[in-house]
Design a protein around this motif. Structure first.
Motif, PDB file in Angstrom:
ATOM      1  N   THR A  15       5.784   9.488   2.687  1.00 45.37           N
ATOM      2  CA  THR A  15       6.096   8.091   2.383  1.00 45.37           C
ATOM      3  C   THR A  15       4.956   7.180   2.829  1.00 45.37           C
ATOM      4  O   THR A  15       4.605   6.226   2.138  1.00 45.37           O
ATOM      5  CB  THR A  15       7.406   7.680   3.101  1.00 45.37           C
ATOM      6  OG1 THR A  15       8.402   8.610   2.725  1.00 45.37           O
ATOM      7  CG2 THR A  15       7.838   6.274   2.731  1.00 45.37           C
ATOM      8  N   GLU A  16       4.368   7.503   3.970  1.00 45.48           N
ATOM      9  CA  GLU A  16       3.236   6.673   4.430  1.00 45.48           C
ATOM     10  C   GLU A  16       2.087   6.729   3.445  1.00 45.48           C
ATOM     11  O   GLU A  16       1.458   5.719   3.144  1.00 45.48           O
ATOM     12  CB  GLU A  16       2.742   7.162   5.792  1.00 45.48           C
ATOM     13  CG  GLU A  16       3.631   6.725   6.912  1.00 45.48           C
ATOM     14  CD  GLU A  16       2.850   6.552   8.205  1.00 45.48           C
ATOM     15  OE1 GLU A  16       1.692   6.080   8.152  1.00 45.48           O
ATOM     16  OE2 GLU A  16       3.408   6.915   9.248  1.00 45.48           O
ATOM     17  N   PHE A  17       1.778   7.937   2.961  1.00 41.89           N
ATOM     18  CA  PHE A  17       0.692   8.053   1.977  1.00 41.89           C
ATOM     19  C   PHE A  17       1.028   7.236   0.732  1.00 41.89           C
ATOM     20  O   PHE A  17       0.227   6.441   0.256  1.00 41.89           O
ATOM     21  CB  PHE A  17       0.470   9.527   1.582  1.00 41.89           C
ATOM     22  CG  PHE A  17      -0.501  10.258   2.476  1.00 41.89           C
ATOM     23  CD1 PHE A  17      -1.866  10.148   2.291  1.00 41.89           C
ATOM     24  CD2 PHE A  17      -0.055  11.053   3.523  1.00 41.89           C
ATOM     25  CE1 PHE A  17      -2.777  10.811   3.107  1.00 41.89           C
ATOM     26  CE2 PHE A  17      -0.950  11.724   4.351  1.00 41.89           C
ATOM     27  CZ  PHE A  17      -2.313  11.609   4.146  1.00 41.89           C
ATOM     28  N   ARG A  18       2.221   7.441   0.244  1.00 41.15           N
ATOM     29  CA  ARG A  18       2.603   6.775  -1.000  1.00 41.15           C
ATOM     30  C   ARG A  18       2.534   5.252  -0.845  1.00 41.15           C
ATOM     31  O   ARG A  18       2.001   4.545  -1.696  1.00 41.15           O
ATOM     32  CB  ARG A  18       4.018   7.208  -1.366  1.00 41.15           C
ATOM     33  CG  ARG A  18       4.349   7.008  -2.829  1.00 41.15           C
ATOM     34  CD  ARG A  18       5.831   7.063  -3.020  1.00 41.15           C
ATOM     35  NE  ARG A  18       6.386   8.400  -2.972  1.00 41.15           N
ATOM     36  CZ  ARG A  18       6.655   9.131  -4.062  1.00 41.15           C
ATOM     37  NH1 ARG A  18       6.354   8.678  -5.246  1.00 41.15           N
ATOM     38  NH2 ARG A  18       7.208  10.310  -3.950  1.00 41.15           N
ATOM     39  N   LYS A  19       3.055   4.773   0.286  1.00 36.79           N
ATOM     40  CA  LYS A  19       3.076   3.319   0.482  1.00 36.79           C
ATOM     41  C   LYS A  19       1.674   2.762   0.660  1.00 36.79           C
ATOM     42  O   LYS A  19       1.362   1.677   0.189  1.00 36.79           O
ATOM     43  CB  LYS A  19       3.903   2.977   1.717  1.00 36.79           C
ATOM     44  CG  LYS A  19       5.376   3.033   1.459  1.00 36.79           C
ATOM     45  CD  LYS A  19       6.077   2.332   2.597  1.00 36.79           C
ATOM     46  CE  LYS A  19       7.559   2.267   2.389  1.00 36.79           C
ATOM     47  NZ  LYS A  19       8.265   2.151   3.666  1.00 36.79           N
TER      48      LYS A  19
END
Ligand code: MSP
Length: 667
Positions: free
Chosen positions: A76-80
């Motif tokens: 999720t961190e990467f995506r965000k």
């Protein structure tokens, strides 16, 4: 639509939060994808996360989480982050998704049915960090890629007949475009020439992976699982007609962009797996160098990480993109420092393109009521103006050739040669003096000078739009040209700026950065600050150009001074640290309980790398007591501890030589 173009980043391991090393690869791919879209290609840009394997399983255990929970958080961190950075990926594949798992099993079956997989027994050395079998190594030998000690693995495995592909692979490398740059190609050739042994492609002593079809005691080797993302994401192995059509359309990939440390997996194993499955091969595998910080590869294990958050919040996405592409010679290692970033920003963007755009447009506003002057034949008939027109045509073709050869730094240098030439041209032609005169000849010359400058700005904006999408969109709109995304780059040539159109609202695009810019970025890094939700990605999806976060910089006009009343708003207090402990899962953070006289406060501070918790208890420090509370890693932080920030971000706590009472105010 023109030809198809498919580009991929490596999929990032979820054992570490994204840093600007990861951002570098993603930005390079994003830039290439954007250029291809501008050229009319039917482009597909893929990125994602690599979530299986023993390394992730172990990292999750250490964090006290299940591998899935752990992977969910970091993915999720990467995506965000990619969203905040305006990355234009068309899909984001996670290897724990059902679609991927099923299709990897399909690939495994196909390779097995084609006779390239057999069962055997593996005893040998394995590097858990690189997930690499190290052939011919003895217990305790270091990994050839990362130098960490290898571990002995002994288990029943499935093997892939890699040795059967030695000659076919060498034939492939005869094509100089297949592995780039040349140094990497030579490295791969010598590795393959030295002989290939069959490769273990399953593990049976842990379970965090995709089960081998018909033998679920085994999980598929994480590199086979991960590499397959390049085909599973676009529909390989799917039973849906739409997905199959997408695979037919986009495969083979035009470019697999990778870091130089994973060349062997991509240039040896991956083509061999594809050959074994009877699938077409990617057209090019392109390896870049590393981003270094303080002389070393930026990586979690070295602890020398810089995150993108602080940079994009303070200077904006485009500043980071421009810096990485301009400063790093593609293919080689390049150093990152906040100083170099701000220097480049000021020299090339604030004083360079930004200044040229704003002075040109401001003068068009002043002398032609904001209407682009018409370039009548007589008006452009002056030799220095013609020289600019010729230079611009050359820049268009050189920029394009260099860019398509991955020479981004040179391409940008060439574009900025036009900025320099036009700056000089303006100084020589003194439009401000021409503007004072009312005679027809002076008006015509003024029109020619400003038209020439404006058209050069337009050309630089068009060429560099893939590199700096937000700011060039704003320049384009200021030129009165509307939405830059509708512009077809292949048609770009000198003189297309229509005379008579009205400029948009003229605003500075790259305000000058001052000394506080670096401090602010470093401070955010030190605090490990969770970024505020920036609306950049959403704003980009609309047709309106977005205001650059750089505009939030202190205005260049004010000299950065505050009044005593401003200072008095900050409630600085002497605090006594009562409790200090590490925050689980955050390398940089400590949880502190600090007595500030009237109460004991909980604070979360980014000082764990500089101070062991036990050395802090009983120490008097300076606290900003009236900061609005915020949450870090789920913990509420009520205030901030004051520290000097040294080069590289190391914090040194402020303290007193004399004894001071707890709670005393600093003023
Ligand atoms: N999961 C594998 C790749 C599987 S692809 C089928 C992996 N992941 S990684 O997260 O460790 O690194 C992925 C990529 O991140 C590197 O190849 C590189 O492109 C980029 N970088 C990570 N650190 C970097 C630097 N310090 N500098 C430049 N790029 C770096 O390997």
């Amino acid at each position: 639509m023109g030809k198809k173009f498919y580009i991929t980043t490596p999929i990032y391991y979820v054992n570490a939060r994204p840093h600007i090393g990861h951002a570098y690869t993603t930005i390079v791919c994003d830039t290439i994808a954007r250029r291809q879209r501008m050229l009319g290609s039917d482009t597909f840009f893929l990125t994602g996360t690599d979530e299986h394997g023993q390394k992730i399983e172990r990292a999750a255990q250490e964090a006290g989480k299940t591998p899935q929970q752990y992977a969910d958080e970091i993915a999720t961190e990467f995506r965000k982050l990619w969203q905040r950075m305006g990355i234009s990926n068309d899909d984001f594949i996670r290897t724990t998704e059902e679609r991927h798992k099923k299709r990897v099993q399909e690939l495994f079956r196909r390779i097995r049915d084609n006779g390239y997989i057999y069962k055997g027994h593996y005893t040998g050395q394995y590097c858990f960090s690189d997930e690499l079998y190290v052939d011919g190594a003895k217990p305790g030998d270091p990994c050839p890629l990362c130098g960490r000690p290898t571990e002995t693995v002994e288990e029943e495995n499935y093997f892939f007949k890699l040795s059967a592909f030695q000659d076919k692979l060498l034939e492939l490398y005869a094509n100089p475009d297949f592995v780039r740059p040349e140094t990497r190609r030579n490295e791969v050739i010598s590795f393959v020439r030295s002989g290939l042994r069959d490769l273990s492609i399953s593990r049976s002593t842990f379970s965090w992976g995709i089960p081998v079809p018909d033998d679920p005691k085994h999980v598929i080797y994480v590199w086979l699982d991960a590499l397959a993302n390049y085909i599973t994401a676009i529909g390989y192995g799917s039973t849906h007609a739409g997905a199959q059509a997408a695979f037919e359309k986009y495969w083979p990939a035009d470019v697999h962009m990778i870091g130089k440390e994973i060349v062997r997996f991509h240039c040896v194993y991956w083509p061999a797996f594809l050959l074994a499955a009877g699938l077409p091969l990617p057209k090019a595998i392109v390896a870049h160098g590393w981003l270094l910080f303080e002389e070393n590869k930026m990586s979690k294990s070295r602890g020398n990480i810089v995150r993108a958050d602080s940079i994009i919040e303070v200077l904006g996405n485009d500043a980071l993109r421009y810096f990485l592409l301009r400063e790093v010679v593609f293919g080689q290692d390049g150093s990152f420092s906040f100083d170099a970033l701000v220097q480049r920003y000021n020299a090339d963007l604030a004083n360079g393109l930004g200044n040229l755009a704003s002075r040109t447009l401001t003068m068009i506003g002043r002398y032609f009521a904001g209407e682009i002057p018409t370039a009548s034949p007589s008006a452009v008939d002056n030799s220095s103006g013609n020289a600019i027109a010729e230079a611009a045509q050359t820049v268009i073709s050189e920029f394009s050739a260099l860019f398509d050869q991955f020479q981004f730094s040179r391409a940008l240098e060439v574009a900025w040669s036009l900025v320099g030439a036009v700056d000089k041209y303006i100084v020589e032609n003194e439009p401000w003096s021409l503007g004072e005169k009312q005679d027809e000849a002076s008006r015509a010359r003024l029109a020619a000078v400003l038209y020439t400058s404006a058209d050069a700005v337009r050309i630089v904006a068009a060429l560099t739009h893939p590199v700096m999408p937000e700011s060039t969109a704003r320049i384009w709109a200021q030129l009165g040209l509307g939405d830059i995304r509708k512009f077809q780059l292949s048609t770009l040539q000198w003189g297309q700026l229509p005379g008579g159109i009205q400029l948009g609202k003229v605003e500075p695009v790259f305000p000058r950065a001052d000394k506080s810019t670096i401090e602010r970025m470093q401070q955010m890094e030190n605090e490990g600050r969770a970024p505020a939700a920036a609306p950049v990605a959403e704003a980009q999806a609309t047709s309106q150009p977005v205001p650059s976060p750089a505009e939030k910089l202190p205005a260049a006009a004010s000299d950065g001074k505050i009044t005593i009343d401003d200072f008095a708003k900050v409630d600085l207090r002497v605090g006594l640290i009562k409790v200090a402990e590490k925050v689980k899962g955050a390398d940089k953070l400590l949880r502190l309980e600090v007595d500030i006289g009237a109460e004991v406060r909980q604070l979360v501070a980014g000082i764990a790398e500089a101070y062991a918790p036990e050395t802090l208890v009983g120490r008097k420090v300076v606290i900003v007591a009236n900061l609005a509370p915020r949450k870090l890693r789920g913990l509420e932080s009520n205030g901030m501890i004051v520290a000097a920030s040294l080069e590289g971000g190391k914090p040194v706590l402020a303290s007193f030589l004399e004894d001071v009472p707890v709670g005393a105010r600093l003023k």
